[in-house]
Design a protein around this motif. Structure first.
Motif, mmCIF file in Angstrom:
data_model
loop_
_atom_site.group_PDB
_atom_site.id
_atom_site.type_symbol
_atom_site.label_atom_id
_atom_site.label_comp_id
_atom_site.label_asym_id
_atom_site.label_seq_id
_atom_site.Cartn_x
_atom_site.Cartn_y
_atom_site.Cartn_z
ATOM 1 N N LEU A 140 0.795 -1.223 0.000
ATOM 2 C CA LEU A 140 0.000 0.000 0.000
ATOM 3 C C LEU A 140 0.833 1.281 0.000
ATOM 4 N N PRO A 141 1.904 1.370 0.792
ATOM 5 C CA PRO A 141 2.674 2.622 0.783
ATOM 6 C C PRO A 141 3.258 2.965 -0.594
ATOM 7 N N ALA A 142 3.467 1.940 -1.415
ATOM 8 C CA ALA A 142 4.042 2.176 -2.747
ATOM 9 C C ALA A 142 3.000 2.653 -3.761
ATOM 10 N N ASP A 153 -4.166 -9.044 0.219
ATOM 11 C CA ASP A 153 -3.910 -7.804 -0.530
ATOM 12 C C ASP A 153 -5.106 -6.870 -0.455
ATOM 13 N N GLU A 154 -6.306 -7.446 -0.532
ATOM 14 C CA GLU A 154 -7.512 -6.627 -0.443
ATOM 15 C C GLU A 154 -7.624 -5.959 0.921
ATOM 16 N N ALA A 155 -7.198 -6.650 1.963
ATOM 17 C CA ALA A 155 -7.253 -6.063 3.307
ATOM 18 C C ALA A 155 -6.440 -4.777 3.369
ATOM 19 N N TYR A 156 -5.302 -4.745 2.696
ATOM 20 C CA TYR A 156 -4.488 -3.518 2.678
ATOM 21 C C TYR A 156 -5.255 -2.354 2.069
ATOM 22 N N VAL A 157 -5.944 -2.613 0.973
ATOM 23 C CA VAL A 157 -6.702 -1.548 0.308
ATOM 24 C C VAL A 157 -7.871 -1.115 1.178
#
Length: 195
Positions: A27-29, A101-105
């Protein structure tokens, strides 16, 4: 002759580029520069289709909600009761790379919501839809006698929603059990008093 651009398609491509960057680099990227580079366009191009970065994040959140709902519908087809409830949570909880990955978004989007009211109009209350699904599946479980008739469905739904949100946050900050079975065990633990 000017080039005709499908704005909805271009917005979808930008959102997918955002999701690709998050899945690959974290996410930070997922900056406007990284999204533009993923698409092979200048950063300014993004702002022809979105009012700002919050709008891209909201679009990505909505895309994940849509994907999750499609997976839930497919996973629960032909199931009922607790089988359907567990199938639903396998698509929500961060149990494999896709849902991780979806959790990050999702958690990133919640963070943006907490920062201010600039994107509150984009908020989708997916909790209402999921609560309706849970209510149906828990009702079926009561009818099938896998849950007791006195099961406090509304309270159980509140706890299940808190587990889902909490597991997404814990996955992102790395404090939850990484074992998918342990994440699902929380659902079992919540339901055990009523079985």
């Amino acid at each position: 002759m000017p080039k005709i651009v499908d704005h909805d398609q271009r917005r979808a491509e930008i959102v997918e580029a955002y999701l690709t960057v998050v899945a690959r680099d974290g996410l930070p990227a997922a900056t406007s520069r990284a999204i533009a580079a993923e698409l092979g366009v200048g950063v300014g191009t993004l702002w022809h289709y979105f009012e700002g970065f919050d709008a891209i994040a909201a679009g990505a959140y909505q895309r994940i909600v849509d994907r999750t709902n499609s997976r839930i519908a497919a996973a629960t087809a032909g199931l009922r009761g607790l089988d359907a409830l567990y199938a639903m949570f396998r698509e929500i909880l961060p149990l494999q790379k896709e849902t991780f990955d979806e959790a990050y978004v999702v958690v990133g989007f919640w963070g943006r919501l907490a920062e201010g009211d600039g994107i509150t109009a984009a908020r989708l209350d997916v909790g209402v839809h999921w609560a309706e699904l849970m209510r149906r599946h828990l009702g079926e479980a009561i009818a099938d006698r896998t849950l007791r008739p006195e099961t406090p469905i509304d309270r159980v739904i509140e706890v299940l929603q808190a587990i889902a949100a909490g597991q997404q946050v814990h996955a992102v900050i790395g404090t939850a059990p990484a074992d998918p079975d342990r994440r699902l065990d929380m659902i079992t633990y919540c339901l055990r008093p009523w079985q």
